[in-house]
Design a protein around this motif. Structure first.
Motif, mmCIF file in Angstrom:
data_model
loop_
_atom_site.group_PDB
_atom_site.id
_atom_site.type_symbol
_atom_site.label_atom_id
_atom_site.label_comp_id
_atom_site.label_asym_id
_atom_site.label_seq_id
_atom_site.Cartn_x
_atom_site.Cartn_y
_atom_site.Cartn_z
ATOM 1 N N LEU A 11 0.824 -1.210 0.000
ATOM 2 C CA LEU A 11 0.000 0.000 0.000
ATOM 3 C C LEU A 11 0.862 1.265 0.000
ATOM 4 N N LEU A 12 1.924 1.260 0.790
ATOM 5 C CA LEU A 12 2.802 2.421 0.861
ATOM 6 C C LEU A 12 3.512 2.664 -0.467
ATOM 7 N N TRP A 13 4.071 1.611 -1.033
ATOM 8 C CA TRP A 13 4.777 1.722 -2.307
ATOM 9 C C TRP A 13 3.817 2.176 -3.413
ATOM 10 N N GLY A 14 2.638 1.569 -3.444
ATOM 11 C CA GLY A 14 1.642 1.951 -4.447
ATOM 12 C C GLY A 14 1.181 3.389 -4.266
ATOM 13 N N GLY A 15 0.991 3.800 -3.010
ATOM 14 C CA GLY A 15 0.602 5.187 -2.748
ATOM 15 C C GLY A 15 1.671 6.165 -3.192
ATOM 16 N N ALA A 16 2.936 5.812 -2.953
ATOM 17 C CA ALA A 16 4.039 6.677 -3.388
ATOM 18 C C ALA A 16 4.072 6.775 -4.907
ATOM 19 N N ALA A 17 3.838 5.673 -5.602
ATOM 20 C CA ALA A 17 3.821 5.691 -7.074
ATOM 21 C C ALA A 17 2.676 6.557 -7.586
ATOM 22 N N LEU A 18 1.503 6.443 -6.963
ATOM 23 C CA LEU A 18 0.373 7.274 -7.375
ATOM 24 C C LEU A 18 0.648 8.750 -7.109
ATOM 25 N N LEU A 19 1.292 9.041 -5.986
ATOM 26 C CA LEU A 19 1.642 10.426 -5.667
ATOM 27 C C LEU A 19 2.622 10.991 -6.692
ATOM 28 N N LEU A 20 3.623 10.199 -7.082
ATOM 29 C CA LEU A 20 4.560 10.652 -8.109
ATOM 30 C C LEU A 20 3.843 10.951 -9.417
ATOM 31 N N LEU A 21 2.916 10.093 -9.789
ATOM 32 C CA LEU A 21 2.169 10.319 -11.023
ATOM 33 C C LEU A 21 1.267 11.542 -10.913
ATOM 34 N N ALA A 22 0.660 11.748 -9.739
ATOM 35 C CA ALA A 22 -0.214 12.909 -9.539
ATOM 36 C C ALA A 22 0.577 14.217 -9.552
ATOM 37 N N LEU A 23 1.819 14.177 -9.053
ATOM 38 C CA LEU A 23 2.644 15.379 -9.006
ATOM 39 C C LEU A 23 3.376 15.658 -10.324
ATOM 40 N N ALA A 24 3.309 14.741 -11.272
ATOM 41 C CA ALA A 24 4.038 14.893 -12.534
ATOM 42 C C ALA A 24 3.739 16.210 -13.246
ATOM 43 N N SER A 58 11.483 13.973 -17.793
ATOM 44 C CA SER A 58 11.329 13.386 -19.131
ATOM 45 C C SER A 58 10.391 12.189 -19.096
ATOM 46 N N LEU A 59 10.515 11.371 -18.069
ATOM 47 C CA LEU A 59 9.603 10.231 -17.950
ATOM 48 C C LEU A 59 8.170 10.708 -17.731
ATOM 49 N N ALA A 60 8.001 11.745 -16.909
ATOM 50 C CA ALA A 60 6.661 12.271 -16.652
ATOM 51 C C ALA A 60 6.031 12.840 -17.921
ATOM 52 N N GLU A 61 6.871 13.321 -18.838
ATOM 53 C CA GLU A 61 6.378 13.847 -20.116
ATOM 54 C C GLU A 61 6.224 12.747 -21.159
ATOM 55 N N GLY A 62 6.507 11.510 -20.786
ATOM 56 C CA GLY A 62 6.368 10.394 -21.728
ATOM 57 C C GLY A 62 7.503 10.287 -22.719
ATOM 58 N N ARG A 63 8.702 10.738 -22.323
ATOM 59 C CA ARG A 63 9.867 10.683 -23.205
ATOM 60 C C ARG A 63 10.947 9.796 -22.583
ATOM 61 N N PRO A 64 10.761 8.470 -22.612
ATOM 62 C CA PRO A 64 11.720 7.579 -21.949
ATOM 63 C C PRO A 64 13.115 7.609 -22.571
ATOM 64 N N LEU A 65 13.222 7.804 -23.878
ATOM 65 C CA LEU A 65 14.548 7.845 -24.500
ATOM 66 C C LEU A 65 15.325 9.088 -24.060
ATOM 67 N N ALA A 66 14.628 10.198 -23.904
ATOM 68 C CA ALA A 66 15.276 11.410 -23.399
ATOM 69 C C ALA A 66 15.727 11.192 -21.959
ATOM 70 N N ALA A 81 10.616 2.074 -9.935
ATOM 71 C CA ALA A 81 9.934 2.462 -8.702
ATOM 72 C C ALA A 81 8.442 2.676 -8.940
ATOM 73 N N VAL A 82 8.107 3.374 -10.017
ATOM 74 C CA VAL A 82 6.690 3.646 -10.297
ATOM 75 C C VAL A 82 5.974 2.373 -10.760
ATOM 76 N N ALA A 83 6.573 1.644 -11.698
ATOM 77 C CA ALA A 83 5.934 0.409 -12.187
ATOM 78 C C ALA A 83 5.789 -0.617 -11.069
ATOM 79 N N GLY A 84 6.831 -0.769 -10.262
ATOM 80 C CA GLY A 84 6.758 -1.712 -9.145
ATOM 81 C C GLY A 84 5.728 -1.297 -8.115
ATOM 82 N N GLY A 85 5.640 0.006 -7.850
ATOM 83 C CA GLY A 85 4.647 0.487 -6.893
ATOM 84 C C GLY A 85 3.227 0.246 -7.371
#
Length: 131
Positions: A11-24, A58-66, A81-85
Motif C-alpha cells: 500500500l505504501l509503495w503503491g501510494g508513493a507511485a500514485l503520488l509521483l504520477l499525480a505530481l508529474a 522526461s519520464l513524466a512527459e512520456g519521453r523515456p529515450l530522453a 519504482a513507479v511500475a513496481g509500486g
C-alpha cells in the motif's frame, strides 16, 4: 517479513507511485525550486546523481529515450519504482501476496557498484562532450 508488513509495504509503495504520477504535472515547477548541484558547481563535473530530476521530468512527459539519455540509471530507477509500486498496489488490492525477493546476495554488490561507476562515467563523458 511479517504478512502485515508486506501488506503495508504494498500500500505504501503503491501510494508513493500514485503520488509521483499525480505530481508529474507540477514537476517543472518543483524542479525549478531545487538548488543547483553543489558538486558540479565546485568541480565542474557532474555528480553521480546529476540528471536525476531531468530524467524524472522526461519520464513524466512520456519521453523515456530522453530520460535514458540524461541519466540512464536514474531513468531505470524511476521507471522501476513507479511500475513496481503500481504492481504492488494492484496485487494488494486484489488480495494477492507480494512476491518477495530473497536478500541481496553478496555477489550483486560488485555488479551494482560497477553500474553506478559506469553511469557516472557516462555522465562525465556526456558533460565534457557537451561543452
Amino acid at each position: 517479513m511479517a504478512d502485515a508488513s508486506v501488506r503495508q509495504l504494498g500500500l505504501l509503495w503503491g501510494g508513493a507511485a500514485l503520488l509521483l504520477l499525480a505530481l508529474a504535472p507540477f514537476g517543472p515547477w518543483l524542479a525549478a525550486a531545487l538548488p543547483p548541484c553543489p558538486f558540479l558547481a565546485l568541480t565542474g563535473l557532474p555528480c553521480a546523481a546529476c540528471g536525476t530530476t531531468r530524467a524524472a521530468l522526461s519520464l513524466a512527459e512520456g519521453r523515456p529515450l530522453a530520460a535514458l539519455a540524461v541519466n540512464p540509471l536514474a531513468a531505470l530507477g524511476w521507471g522501476a519504482a513507479v511500475a513496481g509500486g503500481l504492481a504492488a498496489l494492484l496485487l494488494r488490492l486484489a488480495g494477492r501476496p507480494l512476491p518477495l525477493l530473497p536478500g541481496w546476495p553478496h555477489r550483486w554488490r560488485w555488479p551494482l557498484a560497477a553500474a553506478l561507476v559506469a553511469n557516472w562515467l557516462y555522465l562525465v563523458a556526456r558533460h565534457l562532450t557537451a561543452r
